[in-house]
Design an enzyme around this catalytic site. Structure first.
Site, short mmCIF file in Angstrom:
data_model
loop_
_atom_site.label_atom_id
_atom_site.label_comp_id
_atom_site.label_asym_id
_atom_site.label_seq_id
_atom_site.Cartn_x
_atom_site.Cartn_y
_atom_site.Cartn_z
N GLY A 1 0.83 -1.19 0.00
CA GLY A 1 0.00 0.00 0.00
C GLY A 1 0.87 1.25 0.00
O GLY A 1 2.04 1.20 0.37
N CYS A 2 0.27 2.35 -0.41
CA CYS A 2 1.05 3.59 -0.51
C CYS A 2 1.49 4.09 0.86
O CYS A 2 2.65 4.47 1.04
CB CYS A 2 0.25 4.66 -1.25
N TYR A 3 0.58 4.10 1.82
CA TYR A 3 0.97 4.55 3.16
C TYR A 3 2.04 3.65 3.77
O TYR A 3 3.03 4.15 4.31
CB TYR A 3 -0.25 4.60 4.08
N THR B 1 4.33 1.92 2.38
CA THR B 1 5.63 2.14 1.76
C THR B 1 6.36 3.30 2.42
O THR B 1 7.53 3.19 2.82
CB THR B 1 5.46 2.40 0.25
N GLY B 2 5.67 4.43 2.55
CA GLY B 2 6.30 5.59 3.17
C GLY B 2 6.63 5.36 4.64
O GLY B 2 7.70 5.74 5.12
#
Lengths: 347, 347, 347, 347
Positions: D149-151, D153-154
């Site tokens: 997921g994008c969150y 990853t960060g």
């Protein structure tokens, strides 16, 4: 009728204060003072005021102010620049509402740590921290009020009920704030705020070292019976107005969100400008922008033991000029909400 | 005190009208009508109004409206949907201010060309075009006022002095408008207005075929002694509010910008909401956003023979609800500027 | 392999050129020159390049450039500042691609009218206007290419087919352009581009007197058999990138939109970077941002007799560095589209 | 040369993957599958691709995919919708890169808590979490990769070095993320993402209950020798792209920022897409938008004992399609950075 002079009139704080006062039936603006802007018409700098006010900016001189008949000085001069002026105005029996950081901290040593040696430490004891939700009675009788910083206003209002009721640990509090760009002011025309550099971007800055941190510690500690210690990270967001603060405190003992909300609702039950959002709802900054409101969201993460309070304010109104006007109303004996009860624009 | 009911209360036009009326000392909102929103509290849909109004939306029914004691219906229902309701309200002796396109055009055939067969053509003769700068006297005594479209308001105000004085050719006028997204309304939640699709983008749309064109021709022709014919291109710009209109008319004979400005300044000398910018200055939409003002810039391109007039308005206020309130004030005998003289926010 | 040096490397035009060249398999950047930025690492100024390039900016000195082995100078220095440097580079047998306004106009008197006395008028005859869609063959063999201004690129590409085919009157053309803020550059950190002042606002500027006007007249006149005369109004829009141009020309004789579109499609049939949108479609700037593309929309208003052509470009790519790289490819014998055929990002 | 088919091609993740692949010298797109978009040309939906690709979207059918000759399926279908399709593709000996949440969590019970009963739990053991910085070797030999997921990853990249080295307490971690709107996807055209509602606003959502939380706990726990427990609050910010994550962990024992930075720099020393910012610098999302980079800022608040790590990524590239392409490169034996090493656009 109260006669008011404004120094630092041509900054964003000053101009917003002027705009609010233009709606006030009991206040007359009798003097505008600036520095680099002296000699200019206010409408040349702010064409939004065309046809609504016709005044020329003078020097930020107390002599001129006294001659204008002003009874109250609202000083939006930068910190340190205004401290001597504030003292001189007080000596001339004016009341003063100061928008700078100069008189917010009680401890001159703390001030010196973040700014410079305090120019007028003898006034700190008398100055009242101008957050009516915490210091209403003192403001009513104050000669000198220091309007809180924009970040502390959002952070303190988000946490005050929890700290006061001892719901959360006084140490280890995280405050993560997201601010619009107007907080930087109009005079700081820097690359960082150049539209192409900032639009479609976000960043953290002054991580854990921002000057507004000691204000938060001071005021929350006053509410607690132990020293409160926050870690504060501000972020720059590409919007003009608005601060959204997300505050995280560790619950001292397990509790439900319903119980915590009850504490918040009681704390703010009689406050005209603070609304606790219903369960499941989070405030947007849009819903307060252009108003003096502070909307608060509340979540209890039962599994990890954190209380998470969010607050949304317009940094230039509830975070600056609106709180200033609340104070002016209180100090002048007017209804606290006068000229401040307009809701936010939507959309 | 005037009792007002609002149909279509939950759209952007309706909610802005409510927000303005909350400031009005002589108007009481007695009824809110919706359609899909009936049964909901207005603050559930618009949390910016939390603590400022506590009303539940009912059906857009004239019966309920009459029972509420309303004397004026402000209808922000979509075009055609509201025409029968407007007629019924008139039959019940209410005055009506209609925000839709239904009663703006005098010629039912022209209406049909852009919309559909007119549901109530018999009312067109009586309806007054609600632009006070052109039709103040008629509005004062009107039963039915049709608030102008947002684009026509900006375009007509930009061109009216030049057309009236015969400075420009009545044919071959170009109107190039740039609009914020709120003009699309709240109910049109479409891909085109999805934030990621629209942010950081611009486009022209409805080029030379937009429905607001006949309004412009109608009203400008009334000011001229010849039929006026404009070519109109609207553009969608990623801002929430504001319309900037750039209008180009060919000068009939050479003249200086100073002469043209004099014509404009005289035309608008007594208008409380229209300001002609000084020579060299162009209006920004920011300087009018949140206000009922229209600011006008003027350039004469002496070498190519064009007069170029720009106007900036807030599409939801001067372009919709603010003009509506101007009309309500006029129809009710109040000072025209009541609850409308607040300047724009800055920044 | 071509060795390229870039002067004015730290401006938006320079940095975008660097970014494009980093993708180019046949070009090596051997020198970066600046002025106030000399001595700094390019990644300190542009952290987006971290890990992709490791160069320090030197002086914008032709001597240093020659020592670096550069065969081509791409100069993004401001107008006038670079003219002598360009001449010196030519004297040293470098080819030059100049991004400034210095060598775009053939007529030194016209240049002087908008800028100042031309520092090197003797080079004007030789300089080639670097718009490959109009001057491809000349560019291939040029020593000195002047990359067009961003506005002229959009305006000329929107009108060229109509002017060339004589569809529209050469006089009375209106060009209404809407530009993102990056067109102002990075060094102009001014109040007008301060985020809070510009966000959520729009304005016209330099109405009918903008410096890019003579470029449009020059190039369109070359395509016509009569002098073309445009009236040009640029607007500042709160987006970072993108120019949307709406151009209005009066049809010489009635024609259908289909006929006009056919003319446009033939004109651009073999152009790799220009697309004529299908009937009914208008280009958005988003669909070209980040690319070297120019997308064109076309409408014929049969009732009023106007041809309305719109064009969308990325002002920093097709409007500046991308066109520059097209020229570099042509001058160096590479495929014209090398390192330029990436589509726009979406969203 | 690898032949790739893409299901869910018309969403933001799909289209960004297509855009990246168009630059890839070793990958051929042989099939595009959609659902509601089947039968449409991809350029009708995404005009930014005009002239760059000419394909029509088919059904998301494995049969059609196999017939196209595809060797790899990249599925950007929504979670659950694609699980059976993924299984069918594996049965047909295709490799699969899945962008949905279906195969990220190892524990089907955890999946069920946030989504629904898992449709294909038997594949969870085999699926590899597609974050090359943590699982490079497994990805190289994987049949099925689940792109994070994008969150997560960060968040994971911001915390991994600290967790791995045991610098911070595994419990009590706060993750406060700020996301652009494209993370919501193109198909979710909702009021919350309607431009006028969202522009100039910010809000927290899914506070402490977001579906991406278990991914963070799973991957950080794998790096630690104790279970890691985070409290995660996402925020919606009015930008199109970009996630800025601010992560707070309590230091186990006092350490300097320099020591902590050393740990981070060693951890990422050989990573092509992760950059640790120098002391005193914080990453902006602008400096990574349009790229596959993750830039990390690091602060140690020595007085309060928190380590504060920030990360900036482009949610659609490093947070989705770019990571997917990194995996595709690894699985196909290409250089990991192929078609991914372009820096961010500026500005």
């Amino acid at each position: 009728m109260t006669k008011v002079g404004i120094f630092g009139a041509a900054g964003y704080g000053g101009i917003e204060f002027i705009r609010l006062l233009l709606e006030h039936p009991e206040v007359e603006i009798v003097y505008l003072g600036g520095h680099t802007t002296a000699g200019k018409k206010i409408t040349d700098l702010y064409p939004n005021l065309l046809g609504r006010i016709d005044m020329t900016i003078g020097e930020s001189s107390v002599g001129a102010l006294v001659n204008s008949g002003a009874e109250v000085l609202c000083s939006a001069l930068p910190h340190k620049v205004g401290a001597d002026i504030v003292a001189e105005a007080l000596d001339n029996r004016l009341k003063v509402i100061d928008f700078s950081a100069d008189f917010r901290l009680k401890d001159a040593a703390e001030y010196e740590k973040y700014y410079q040696p305090h120019p007028r430490p003898e006034l700190l004891a008398e100055a009242v921290y101008g957050l009516p939700e915490l210091h209403r009675e003192e403001i009513i009788s104050a000669r000198l009020v220091a309007v809180p910083g924009c970040y502390p206003t959002g952070a303190i209002l988000a946490l005050a009920p929890a700290v006061k009721a001892g719901l959360i640990e006084p140490r280890g509090i995280i405050i993560d704030s997201k601010s619009g760009v107007s907080g930087a002011g109009r005079s700081k025309v820097m690359l960082a705020f150049h539209f192409p550099e900032l639009n479609e971007s976000m960043k953290a800055y002054s991580v854990a070292v921002h000057r507004h941190t000691p204000e938060m510690n001071q005021e929350l500690s006053l509410l607690s019976n132990e020293p409160v210690e926050v870690t504060f990270t501000p972020h720059l967001i590409p919007v003009t107005r608005g601060i959204l603060t997300t505050a995280y405190g560790r619950l001292r003992q397990p509790m439900t969100e319903t119980e915590a909300r009850e504490v918040y609702q009681q704390f703010y039950a009689n406050e005209p400008f603070v609304q606790v959002m219903p369960a499941g709802a989070q405030p947007t900054t849009k819903q307060v922008n252009g108003s003096n409101n502070c909307h608060i969201g509340l979540v209890v993460a039962e599994d990890t033991g954190w209380l998470i309070a969010t607050s949304a304010i317009d940094n230039l109104i509830k975070g600056l000029s609106g709180s200033g006007l609340q104070c002016l109303n209180l100090m002048s004996g007017y209804t606290e909400t006068t000229a401040l009860d307009r809701p936010a624009l939507w959309p």
